[in-house]
Design an enzyme around this catalytic site. Sequence first.
Site, mmCIF file in Angstrom:
data_model
loop_
_atom_site.group_PDB
_atom_site.id
_atom_site.type_symbol
_atom_site.label_atom_id
_atom_site.label_comp_id
_atom_site.label_asym_id
_atom_site.label_seq_id
_atom_site.Cartn_x
_atom_site.Cartn_y
_atom_site.Cartn_z
ATOM 1 N N GLU A 39 5.198 18.422 -4.777
ATOM 2 C CA GLU A 39 4.128 18.127 -5.277
ATOM 3 C C GLU A 39 4.316 17.627 -7.202
ATOM 4 O O GLU A 39 3.827 16.865 -7.395
ATOM 5 C CB GLU A 39 2.786 18.152 -5.472
ATOM 6 C CG GLU A 39 2.133 18.779 -3.662
ATOM 7 C CD GLU A 39 2.882 20.676 -3.383
ATOM 8 O OE1 GLU A 39 3.709 20.510 -3.674
ATOM 9 O OE2 GLU A 39 2.051 20.428 -2.613
ATOM 10 N N CYS B 10 -0.360 25.104 -3.056
ATOM 11 C CA CYS B 10 -0.108 26.542 -3.129
ATOM 12 C C CYS B 10 -1.132 26.192 -4.883
ATOM 13 O O CYS B 10 -1.539 24.893 -5.066
ATOM 14 C CB CYS B 10 1.230 27.313 -3.598
ATOM 15 S SG CYS B 10 2.466 26.056 -5.541
ATOM 16 N N CYS C 207 0.485 23.774 -7.297
ATOM 17 C CA CYS C 207 0.002 22.565 -7.148
ATOM 18 C C CYS C 207 -1.375 22.208 -7.658
ATOM 19 O O CYS C 207 -1.228 21.149 -8.087
ATOM 20 C CB CYS C 207 0.799 22.502 -6.153
ATOM 21 S SG CYS C 207 3.342 22.602 -6.022
#
Lengths: 161, 161
Positions: free
Chosen positions: A100, A128, A131
Site C-alpha cells: 500500500e 495493517c 497502512c
Amino acid sequence: MVRSVHVSLFSHCFSLLRMAKDAVDTPAVADIILAGASVEESREERDIRFMRAAIREAQVAMEDGEVPVGCVFVDRESGKVIGRGGNNTNRTRNGTRHCEMVAIDTVIELYGPTVLQRCRLYVTLEPCIMCAAALLQVGLAEVVFGAPNTRFGGCGGVFSV
Amino acid sequence: MVRSVHVSLFSHCFSLLRMAKDAVDTPAVADIILAGASVEESREERDIRFMRAAIREAQVAMEDGEVPVGCVFVDRESGKVIGRGGNNTNRTRNGTRHCEMVAIDTVIELYGPTVLQRCRLYVTLEPCIMCAAALLQVGLAEVVFGAPNTRFGGCGGVFSV
Ligand SMILES: [Zn+2]
Ligand SMILES: [Zn+2]
C-alpha cells in the site's frame, strides 16, 4: 473511509493466496482486465476482476522473494487502475515498504495526491494498522481487501481506525 | 517499545514548538550537540540535548514550508545521532512522508534495518498512529517525544499500539 469485503470474494482471494504458486493469473484474466468492464458487470464481478489484478501484484512480489501481498488503486470515476504495488520489504530491507505504501507513493508521483480521494484500493490482505492510517492520511475513498489480517489488521481485524 | 516522556522536557519542547520562529536553536546549542555528552550528563540533560537536535530538524522543515515536526534517531550503544528527518509532506505532496518515515528510510539506507532495534527516537511531536505502527514494524527500542499529538497520537495520546 468506506470499507467493504464481499464474502465470496474473500474466500476466493484467500484460497488464491494459499495457492499462489499455482499461477492462478492466466493470460485470459489479463485480457479481461485490459478489456475493462462490460456494461453488464456486477459489482462483485468488478471487484473480482480488480482483486485478480491485485493478486497478480502479489505473485510478482512473491517471484521477487517478497511476502506475497499486492494491491491496485482504481479511479472510481474512470474505472481504471491508476497505481499498483507489491510488498517490497525484503529487497529494501525496510519493514515499512508494504504494497500500500509503495502504491501510494507511485500514484502521488504520477498524478498528485488528490486523485486518491476518489480511488478504491484492492489489496489481497487486509491493511495493517500503519497502512490503514496511511490510507486515512491520503484520504482514500474505499478499500476492498481479500484475506483478513488477524495479526496486524487495521480495518476491523483488530480495531477500526 | 519503551515509551518515555519527561514532563519538564515536554513543556520545554511544547513551548519551543509554539515559538519556533524565534530561532531557539542557537550556534551554542549546535556546539553542545557536536561535543557530545559529558560524563556528568543526567538522563534529562541528555534527552534535552537530543530533543534540541530534533527541534532543529523541525525548524529546517518549517523554513522549507513544512509543518514543523522533526526527529533524530540515536544509537543507544554509541550515543550518536545516526539519522534525522523533518516533515516532508508539502514538498512531496505525500501525506505519509512524516519525519519518522523519512528518518526510518534514511537510517535503513545508510545502516540497514537492525540498527533501529537499538535506537531511541527523539521526535518533537508524539508519533501518529501510522508512524507508531511503522516504528513497531522496524523494531525501534524507545521513543521520547515532545508535544502530545491529541488528534492522531499513536503512543498513548489516543491509544497505545
Ligand atoms: Zn501494511
Ligand atoms: Zn506520523
